[in-house]
Scaffold this motif. Structure first.
Motif, PDB file in Angstrom:
ATOM      1  N   LEU A 271       0.842  -1.209   0.000  1.00 23.79           N
ATOM      2  CA  LEU A 271       0.000   0.000   0.000  1.00 23.79           C
ATOM      3  C   LEU A 271       0.867   1.245   0.000  1.00 23.79           C
ATOM      4  O   LEU A 271       0.497   2.283  -0.511  1.00 23.79           O
ATOM      5  CB  LEU A 271      -0.897   0.020   1.252  1.00 23.79           C
ATOM      6  N   ASP A 272       2.049   1.131   0.587  1.00 27.71           N
ATOM      7  CA  ASP A 272       2.855   2.322   0.832  1.00 27.71           C
ATOM      8  C   ASP A 272       4.305   1.868   0.890  1.00 27.71           C
ATOM      9  O   ASP A 272       4.668   1.058   1.737  1.00 27.71           O
ATOM     10  CB  ASP A 272       2.416   2.916   2.187  1.00 27.71           C
ATOM     11  N   ASN A 273       5.104   2.365  -0.034  1.00 27.14           N
ATOM     12  CA  ASN A 273       6.494   1.918  -0.041  1.00 27.14           C
ATOM     13  C   ASN A 273       7.432   2.869   0.682  1.00 27.14           C
ATOM     14  O   ASN A 273       8.583   2.561   0.891  1.00 27.14           O
ATOM     15  CB  ASN A 273       6.978   1.673  -1.465  1.00 27.14           C
ATOM     16  N   SER A 274       6.914   4.034   1.025  1.00 28.61           N
ATOM     17  CA  SER A 274       7.774   4.986   1.698  1.00 28.61           C
ATOM     18  C   SER A 274       8.098   4.447   3.087  1.00 28.61           C
ATOM     19  O   SER A 274       7.284   3.798   3.720  1.00 28.61           O
ATOM     20  CB  SER A 274       7.078   6.340   1.818  1.00 28.61           C
ATOM     21  N   CYS A 275       9.295   4.739   3.521  1.00 25.22           N
ATOM     22  CA  CYS A 275       9.706   4.197   4.809  1.00 25.22           C
ATOM     23  C   CYS A 275       9.235   5.103   5.941  1.00 25.22           C
ATOM     24  O   CYS A 275       9.692   6.222   6.107  1.00 25.22           O
ATOM     25  CB  CYS A 275      11.238   4.082   4.835  1.00 25.22           C
ATOM     26  N   VAL A 276       8.276   4.598   6.684  1.00 32.62           N
ATOM     27  CA  VAL A 276       7.749   5.396   7.785  1.00 32.62           C
ATOM     28  C   VAL A 276       8.641   5.154   9.002  1.00 32.62           C
ATOM     29  O   VAL A 276       9.103   4.035   9.221  1.00 32.62           O
ATOM     30  CB  VAL A 276       6.311   4.979   8.107  1.00 32.62           C
ATOM     31  N   ASP A 277       8.832   6.169   9.740  1.00 32.89           N
ATOM     32  CA  ASP A 277       9.627   5.997  10.951  1.00 32.89           C
ATOM     33  C   ASP A 277       8.812   5.196  11.959  1.00 32.89           C
ATOM     34  O   ASP A 277       7.752   5.644  12.411  1.00 32.89           O
ATOM     35  CB  ASP A 277       9.963   7.387  11.525  1.00 32.89           C
ATOM     36  N   PRO A 278       9.275   4.004  12.315  1.00 33.58           N
ATOM     37  CA  PRO A 278       8.468   3.166  13.199  1.00 33.58           C
ATOM     38  C   PRO A 278       8.212   3.819  14.551  1.00 33.58           C
ATOM     39  O   PRO A 278       7.231   3.523  15.217  1.00 33.58           O
ATOM     40  CB  PRO A 278       9.300   1.892  13.368  1.00 33.58           C
ATOM     41  N   GLU A 279       9.105   4.752  14.914  1.00 32.80           N
ATOM     42  CA  GLU A 279       8.924   5.351  16.237  1.00 32.80           C
ATOM     43  C   GLU A 279       7.700   6.248  16.296  1.00 32.80           C
ATOM     44  O   GLU A 279       7.156   6.479  17.374  1.00 32.80           O
ATOM     45  CB  GLU A 279      10.175   6.137  16.633  1.00 32.80           C
ATOM     46  N   SER A 280       7.294   6.744  15.116  1.00 29.49           N
ATOM     47  CA  SER A 280       6.153   7.650  15.124  1.00 29.49           C
ATOM     48  C   SER A 280       4.839   6.903  14.899  1.00 29.49           C
ATOM     49  O   SER A 280       3.774   7.492  14.915  1.00 29.49           O
ATOM     50  CB  SER A 280       6.321   8.718  14.040  1.00 29.49           C
ATOM     51  N   SER A 281       4.939   5.618  14.663  1.00 28.11           N
ATOM     52  CA  SER A 281       3.712   4.884  14.373  1.00 28.11           C
ATOM     53  C   SER A 281       3.295   4.032  15.576  1.00 28.11           C
ATOM     54  O   SER A 281       3.991   3.952  16.576  1.00 28.11           O
ATOM     55  CB  SER A 281       3.887   3.994  13.148  1.00 28.11           C
ATOM     56  N   VAL A 282       2.146   3.379  15.426  1.00 26.08           N
ATOM     57  CA  VAL A 282       1.671   2.493  16.470  1.00 26.08           C
ATOM     58  C   VAL A 282       2.085   1.075  16.079  1.00 26.08           C
ATOM     59  O   VAL A 282       2.006   0.690  14.917  1.00 26.08           O
ATOM     60  CB  VAL A 282       0.134   2.575  16.579  1.00 26.08           C
ATOM     61  N   LEU A 283       2.556   0.320  17.044  1.00 22.32           N
ATOM     62  CA  LEU A 283       2.976  -1.049  16.745  1.00 22.32           C
ATOM     63  C   LEU A 283       1.971  -2.038  17.322  1.00 22.32           C
ATOM     64  O   LEU A 283       1.495  -1.873  18.442  1.00 22.32           O
ATOM     65  CB  LEU A 283       4.357  -1.328  17.339  1.00 22.32           C
ATOM     66  N   VAL A 284       1.671  -3.030  16.511  1.00 21.82           N
ATOM     67  CA  VAL A 284       0.795  -4.092  17.002  1.00 21.82           C
ATOM     68  C   VAL A 284       1.609  -5.382  17.006  1.00 21.82           C
ATOM     69  O   VAL A 284       2.130  -5.811  15.982  1.00 21.82           O
ATOM     70  CB  VAL A 284      -0.458  -4.248  16.114  1.00 21.82           C
ATOM     71  N   HIS A 285       1.746  -5.933  18.173  1.00 18.04           N
ATOM     72  CA  HIS A 285       2.568  -7.130  18.362  1.00 18.04           C
ATOM     73  C   HIS A 285       1.675  -8.344  18.078  1.00 18.04           C
ATOM     74  O   HIS A 285       0.708  -8.593  18.792  1.00 18.04           O
ATOM     75  CB  HIS A 285       3.060  -7.126  19.814  1.00 18.04           C
ATOM     76  N   ILE A 286       1.972  -9.066  17.018  1.00 15.24           N
ATOM     77  CA  ILE A 286       1.098 -10.179  16.649  1.00 15.24           C
ATOM     78  C   ILE A 286       1.859 -11.507  16.600  1.00 15.24           C
ATOM     79  O   ILE A 286       3.052 -11.554  16.346  1.00 15.24           O
ATOM     80  CB  ILE A 286       0.404  -9.952  15.275  1.00 15.24           C
ATOM     81  N   GLN A 287       1.160 -12.534  16.873  1.00 18.60           N
ATOM     82  CA  GLN A 287       1.714 -13.869  16.687  1.00 18.60           C
ATOM     83  C   GLN A 287       0.577 -14.794  16.268  1.00 18.60           C
ATOM     84  O   GLN A 287      -0.504 -14.773  16.848  1.00 18.60           O
ATOM     85  CB  GLN A 287       2.342 -14.431  17.963  1.00 18.60           C
ATOM     86  N   SER A 288       0.854 -15.596  15.260  1.00 17.41           N
ATOM     87  CA  SER A 288      -0.198 -16.474  14.770  1.00 17.41           C
ATOM     88  C   SER A 288       0.360 -17.854  14.511  1.00 17.41           C
ATOM     89  O   SER A 288       1.429 -17.993  13.933  1.00 17.41           O
ATOM     90  CB  SER A 288      -0.780 -15.902  13.482  1.00 17.41           C
ATOM     91  N   GLY A 289      -0.345 -18.831  14.955  1.00 12.03           N
ATOM     92  CA  GLY A 289       0.030 -20.218  14.706  1.00 12.03           C
ATOM     93  C   GLY A 289       1.464 -20.481  15.093  1.00 12.03           C
ATOM     94  O   GLY A 289       1.927 -20.079  16.144  1.00 12.03           O
ATOM     95  N   GLY A 290       2.182 -21.160  14.230  1.00 14.36           N
ATOM     96  CA  GLY A 290       3.556 -21.496  14.550  1.00 14.36           C
ATOM     97  C   GLY A 290       4.529 -20.410  14.129  1.00 14.36           C
ATOM     98  O   GLY A 290       5.740 -20.537  14.309  1.00 14.36           O
TER      99      GLY A 290
END
Lengths: 697, 121
Positions: free
Chosen positions: A608-627
């Motif tokens: 959707l978006d190739n520009s590199c967003v600074d991760p520090e300014s965004s919200v992080l969602v910690h996900i884990q699925s299956g194995g």
């Protein structure tokens, strides 16, 4: 109606009956059975036999027949239910279920254990067979007995010999009784049937007819003499009158024919003239109490699942529609405390009530599934010579019917594995200071919108050294890899991994644990292992309550609205400075409680978006699925948490990597639902590619 | 004018099997899932023959036959029982109640057709 749908009905019915059977048998082995339980068991086997015959399933019918005989003796209390008898009866239910399965799959094979169990049952029925009457009944009714077949063909030969001598001529005297007419028989139809056999001359004897004034219209006054000549046997004539036996006076006599051989061949063993047949049919004492079971079956409705699915779908739309209206009303500036808003809220509650109600139609207890697993465990125990005590907990927990069906294969695998690899032999157990009987426990419970199903054994536990060694040998992990216990356990789910040194004929049937994992994940579920050496292992499967509705977190990424399944989310984080550390040219990792989790941009992964967003300014969602390994996906914003109705994209558009389905939000916008498993895999692939390139340079 | 056979059985597959066997022979088959529904169907339709199971919820086969035989508007219809060889005393009971005949389970298409043509041609 086609034969196929006919069979589908039959097999659905068999499933219900087999469930009832195992339920009854379970009660019997617990000692909680009452006479009605035994009746119910008998009825189930009996019905399977009855319907099976209509489909020409000979193996099934002949097996069910012997089984039924034994159950009948248990019912009549001429056979004591000793533990040995109980075992045979249980095994027989397994064979019966297997026979139904074979018939369904049309493999044309016989279940392995069939011959052995059949022999056991036959032995039992002769032991308990006590009453000579039921023995007789067997001899007459059980067509599969070879002796019977020989006798029948002998009879046939006799008939042939008779034919060689030419046509026969029978004189039949037929005097109906009043009951014959009361049971709505018509002599004309009988005569017409006789006319089909040969040349017929019918004479009516009206002597008994009274004068008109005295006639009772319901009384029988007429009698007939019918002469049938032609290529016809006594049996054929007898068959015509089969239904009126006991309702009339009947004599069938063989008359001399021109070509009759001179020697006494034609003399019937029972005389030339049959004794008048007055006894009605079989001479079994009618008063004998073989109670017809009281009908305790609750009436149920059999509905095509597609119809329920359509309803679920429509109710889903209704809820969306309610949300859309609410939003529009709010946007139009109507006061929050107005009557309209209160009514709208009611509308929402009602819609949700309907939704829950509709979901409940599809819900069914896991008990039948567990009972099937009890059978699998028993079979596995028999095959490996291990004594298994099977325990069920929370078997009344309800889950979506489609899930029950799809759980069968993975559960079968887990249960077989637990018995085959998990539990030790009796000797090993005693040496380890445990009771010689292994415990296998299946449990189910609802846990916050999910259902948790566990398979737990008290066996030897996972041998992690062996698992790691095998994984290294198979090239699944690097030689010097340092793995946590959980990571080692999860290797079991890696494709192409099998811990058994030699593939046993029990668990080693082609599928591995990776198939179990794939299957569980395709249901939107997760599976986890916990194991303690020497104490046992536990496999827990966590499943959503339904496949149609999903609890999701609504997030925005690059101007698009996406939904993340709540089930995969461990936590959401707004990172502080220093939490994010760079790794490689573009990569970042999140430091969280001393562990590092790769950070991926959801926008970049989905293209959707190739520009590199600074991760520090965004919200992080910690996900884990299956194995899959946990990842932290970065999103622009979290806007809502809600239930969404899943609409398949594949059915309407096409598969998109990283997206599992779509949904319509309250504002009428379409949002894609992210497939967390695919996203973490894609993230790892995307991450690895540049590094490989660097190494090549 | 095709003849109508009513099949009364709590097992849908048995009912379907009977319909499947008889329809190609030109019989019209209607179905009912228990004795009570069977009785209602008899009253609502012109039925030429009934094939009924014995063991059913609500109203069993024998009870249904008794009810039919005691109803002057229905009592002429031939009723055939679906029985099994282990229930011979039931068969007798059925006969006493007024059943015209019986079909022994497990049955096949030929058996059904033979019995139906035996009863109603």
């Amino acid at each position: 109606m086609s034969m196929d749908s006919l069979k589908a009905t039959f097999f659905a019915e068999c499933e219900d009956l087999l469930d009832a059977l195992s339920e009854g048998l379970a009660a019997m082995s617990d000692g909680t059975a009452d006479p009605e339980t035994v009746n119910a068991i008998f009825r189930a086997v009996h019905s399977i036999k009855g319907s099976g015959g209509a489909f020409g399933l000979e193996d099934l019918v002949s097996f069910a027949h012997i089984y039924e005989n034994v159950l009948d003796q248990i019912r009549a209390e001429t056979l004591d239910v000793t533990p040995a008898v109980m075992k045979t009866v249980l095994r027989a239910s397994d064979v019966l279920a297997a026979l139904v399965e074979e018939a369904h799959a049309e493999t044309g094979q016989q279940p392995e254990a069939m011959a052995a169990v059949k022999a056991e049952l036959t032995a039992l029925s002769s032991v308990g067979g006590a009453s000579s009457e039921s023995g007789l009944e067997d001899a007459f009714s059980f067509e599969a007995l070879p002796f019977e077949a020989i006798e029948l063909s002998d009879l046939g030969d006799l008939g042939d010999a008779g034919e060689l001598t030419g046509d026969a001529r029978y004189q039949i005297t037929f005097k109906p009784e009043r009951a014959l007419y009361e049971n709505s028989h018509d002599p004309v139809i009988l005569f017409m049937a006789l006319a089909d056999l040969g040349d017929v001359v019918v004479e009516c004897d009206t002597d008994a007819l009274p004068v008109l004034a005295d006639i009772d219209p319901a009384e029988s006054y007429l009698s007939w003499t019918v002469t049938v000549s032609g290529d016809v046997s006594r049996e054929e004539i007898g068959a015509v009158f089969e239904f009126v036996e006991g309702l009339c006076t009947l004599e069938i006599a063989l008359e001399e024919t021109e070509t009759l051989p001179p020697v006494g061949d034609a003399v019937e063993p029972d005389g030339a003239v049959d004794a008048p047949i007055t006894a009605a049919g079989p001479s079994e004492p009618a008063g004998k109490a073989r109670q017809s079971a009281p009908q305790s079956k609750r009436p149920t409705l059999r509905v095509d699942p597609d119809r329920v699915d359509r309803l679920i779908n429509t109710v889903g739309e209704l809820i969306i529609n309610q949300a859309v209206i609410s939003q529009k009303v709010v946007a139009s500036g109507i006061a929050q405390n107005s009557d309209l808003m209160a009514d709208l809220d009611d509308y929402g509650f009602l819609a949700r009530d309907i939704q829950e109600g509709v979901m409940a139609i599809r819900a069914q207890p896991v008990k039948p599934l567990f009972q099937r697993m009890a059978r699998i465990a028993r079979e596995a125990g028999d095959a490996t010579g291990k004594d298994v005590n099977f325990v069920m907990e929370g078997e009344m927990t309800e889950i979506d019917k489609s899930l029950v069906e799809r759980l069968t294969d993975p559960m079968t695998h887990l249960v077989r594995n637990a018995v085959d690899h998990g539990l030790e032999t009796g000797d090993e157990r005693r040496a380890a200071g445990k009771s010689s009987q292994g415990q296998l426990c299946l449990s189910a419970e609802h846990r916050s919108g999910h259902v948790m199903i566990t398979v737990r054994d008290d066996g030897r536990g996972l041998n992690r050294e062996k698992i790691l060694a095998k994984a290294i040998e198979r090239g699944l992990v690097a030689k010097d890899a340092k793995l946590s216990e959980a990571e080692i356990d999860n290797l079991l789910f890696a494709p192409g991994f099998s811990t058994a040194e030699t593939v046993t004929n029990l668990s080693g049937r082609g599928v591995g644990m990776d198939v179990v994992l794939t299957e569980i994940q395709s249901m939107g579920g997760r599976i986890a292992i916990s194991s303690e050496p020497g104490k046992g292992s536990e496999f827990s499967i966590s499943l959503p309550l339904t496949l149609a509705v999903l609890d999701g977190m609504v997030v925005t990424v690059a101007g698009q609205t996406l939904v993340l399944p709540l089930s995969c989310i461990i936590e959401t984080i707004r990172p502080r400075t220093g939490d994010i550390r760079p790794l490689g040219p573009n990569g970042h990792v999140l430091s969280i409680r001393g562990a590092f989790v790769p950070v991926v941009s959801l926008g970049a992964i989905l293209g959707l978006d190739n520009s590199c967003v600074d991760p520090e300014s965004s919200v992080l969602v910690h996900i884990q699925s299956g194995g899959a390994n946990p990842v932290a996906v970065s999103v622009d914003d979290i806007s809502d948490q809600r239930q969404v109705v899943m609409k398949s994209l594949e059915a309407n558009y096409g598969a998109i990597p990283g997206v599992s389905a779509a949904t319509i939000l309250g504002d009428g916008k379409i949002a894609l639902i992210v497939d967390p498993d695919a996203v973490s895999k894609m993230a790892i692939e995307a991450d690895e590619t540049p590094i490989t390139f660097e190494l090549e340079i | 004018m095709s003849k109508t056979v009513l099949t009364v059985d709590d097992s849908a597959s048995i009912r379907s099997a009977i319909a499947f066997a008889l329809q190609p022979k030109g019989y019209k088959v209607i179905q009912a899932e228990d004795g009570r529904a069977g009785l209602a169907a008899l009253k609502a339709n012109a039925v030429d023959m009934v094939i009924t199971d014995l063991n059913m919820p609500n109203m069993n086969g024998i009870e249904m036959i008794r009810a039919v035989r005691s109803d002057r508007t229905l009592d002429g219809v031939p009723i055939v029982l679906l029985t099994t060889e282990s229930q011979k005393e039931k068969m007798l009971e059925g006969k006493q109640a007024g059943a015209a005949g019986w079909i022994v389970k497990p049955f096949d298409e030929q058996k059904i057709c033979a019995v139906v043509s035996k009863m109603i041609g």
